[in-house]
Design an enzyme around this catalytic site. Structure first.
Site, PDB file in Angstrom:
ATOM      1  N   GLU A 218       0.831  -1.017   0.139  1.00 37.68           N
ATOM      2  CA  GLU A 218       0.054   0.071  -0.027  1.00 37.68           C
ATOM      3  C   GLU A 218       0.841   1.318   0.164  1.00 37.68           C
ATOM      4  OE1 GLU A 218      -2.919   0.013  -0.688  1.00 37.68           O
ATOM      5  OE2 GLU A 218      -3.424  -1.999  -0.337  1.00 37.68           O
TER       6      GLU A 218
ATOM      7  N   TYR B 247      -6.423   6.502   3.757  1.00 37.41           N
ATOM      8  CA  TYR B 247      -6.332   5.610   2.459  1.00 37.41           C
ATOM      9  C   TYR B 247      -5.806   4.384   3.204  1.00 37.41           C
ATOM     10  CZ  TYR B 247      -5.368   2.319  -0.923  1.00 37.41           C
ATOM     11  OH  TYR B 247      -5.007   1.253  -1.230  1.00 37.41           O
TER      12      TYR B 247
ATOM     13  N   ASP C 228      -9.174   5.837  -2.621  1.00 41.49           N
ATOM     14  CA  ASP C 228      -8.166   6.328  -3.312  1.00 41.49           C
ATOM     15  C   ASP C 228      -8.535   7.003  -4.776  1.00 41.49           C
ATOM     16  OD1 ASP C 228      -8.872   4.210  -4.980  1.00 41.49           O
ATOM     17  OD2 ASP C 228      -6.968   3.559  -5.479  1.00 41.49           O
TER      18      ASP C 228
END
Length: 348
Positions: free
Chosen positions: A33, A114, A132
DNA sequence: AAGGCGGGGAA
DNA sequence: TTCCCAGCCTT
């Protein structure tokens, strides 16, 4: 039946095989991520492979030197991600186990709304959204939302909306399904609505008005700046520095250089060398080392020139600079710009 | 709220 | 050229 069901069904059949989807390891999911922030999957993939090979778990990462972590991030951009990743790894390694909630993850450096939602939902099955750029696009088209997505209030709106509709089962897959749809079908330009699994629910898709969404008002303005790097040598060593904290390319290395708003020509460089190193003007005569290049970033446009060599007979060390053995240059983490021109510095 | 922070692929 | 990508942090 509703769109969330169709979306998950599509995801189960159409999802791409990605290495971080083959594991439940929170470390790997967190790393992926961070690495994919503002970065396409294709661009991040080779970095992910190399990184997990060298740092297979959070303890290996925590024990490493920051400079080596940056070396494995070299060329990927947004280098504060690597430095924050390393800091967070040290914090995580000191814990008994990984945090299991988004709220806990968001306390770590480099982990925002996020990323915390993504890690908590994917690795720990917490029912929490992860919004996102893909999700902004998909959801704004699905519901014909005209709020400006560059405003923080709009992010809250989308999170609220998703929290109301997302299923309790498989929240991580649901979040990934939204991103997958945005990345593969609901593209910024030329979305393929004919193969979209939820086009029948989509306000923009049904009307063909996809180009109206998402609404994004803020636009980055790019500034132009001139850079000049010089090959400065003393007893076979070269003058390099590690860029300071806080600015662009922090922690990465570059040869001695100057920057200016105005055009940097040979007179400008000779004057800079004369004033910095106090060598006779006639010995400060230098020539271009390599052709000038333009280096374009999202918010900067650099016109870069290269000069030298300058041979110093006396030992002069400008603030922040060090003498580096030419053989060591390859080991230093560098920006893409410096990676591209290092060869010209070493051979000439 | 606004701006800084990389690099690259696609149109 | 312009847009934007599995965004975050500082001011």
């Amino acid at each position: 039946m509703n769109w969330t069901f169709d979306l998950l069904l599509w995801y189960d059949n159409a999802k791409r095989t990605l290495p971080w989807r083959e594991t439940g390891d929170p470390y790997c999911i967190w790393l992926s991520e961070i690495m994919l922030q503002q970065t396409r999957v294709d661009q991040g993939m080779p970095y992910y492979q190399r990184f997990t090979e060298r740092f297979p778990d959070v303890y290996q990462l925590a024990d490493a030197q920051e400079q080596e972590v940056l070396k494995y991030w070299e060329g990927l951009g947004y280098y504060s991600r690597a430095r924050n990743l390393h800091k967070a790894a040290k914090l995580l390694a000191a814990m008994d186990k990984f945090p299991s909630t988004a709220a806990e993850w968001q306390k770590l450096p480099g982990v925002g709304r996020y990323t915390s939602g993504a890690v908590a939902s994917i690795a720990f099955h917490e029912r929490i959204p992860a919004v996102d750029g893909n999700v902004f696009r998909v959801i704004s088209r699905l519901f014909a939302i005209t709020s400006d997505i560059s405003k923080p209030a709009t992010l809250k709106l989308f999170e609220r909306l998703l929290l109301d509709v997302m299923p309790s089962e498989r929240p991580g897959d649901f979040n990934q399904a939204l991103m997958e749809l945005g990345a593969t079908i609901c593209a910024p330009r030329q979305p393929d609505c004919t193969t979209c699994p939820i086009v029948q629910y989509c306000e923009a898709g049904k009307s063909g008005n996809w180009s109206l969404y998402p609404v994004k008002l803020a636009k980055v303005k790019s500034k132009q700046l001139n850079l000049a790097f010089m090959k400065v040598e003393h007893q076979g060593k070269q003058l390099w520095r590690k860029r300071p904290e806080g600015g662009i390319w922090a922690g990465l290395w570059e040869p001695y250089g100057v920057e200016a708003e105005e055009l940097i020509d040979v007179e400008f460089v000779e004057k800079a060398i004369f004033e910095t190193f106090k060598i006779p003007k006639e010995k400060a005569s230098i020539e271009p080392l390599a052709p000038s290049v333009t280096h374009v970033l999202t918010h900067r446009k650099f016109i870069v020139s290269f000069w030298g060599p300058v041979f110093l007979s006396t030992f002069v060390l400008p603030d922040g600079y060090q003498w580096i053995e030419p053989e060591q240059v390859a080991n230093l983490p560098k920006s893409r710009l410096i990676m591209n021109v290092t060869a010209a510095f070493l051979q000439s």
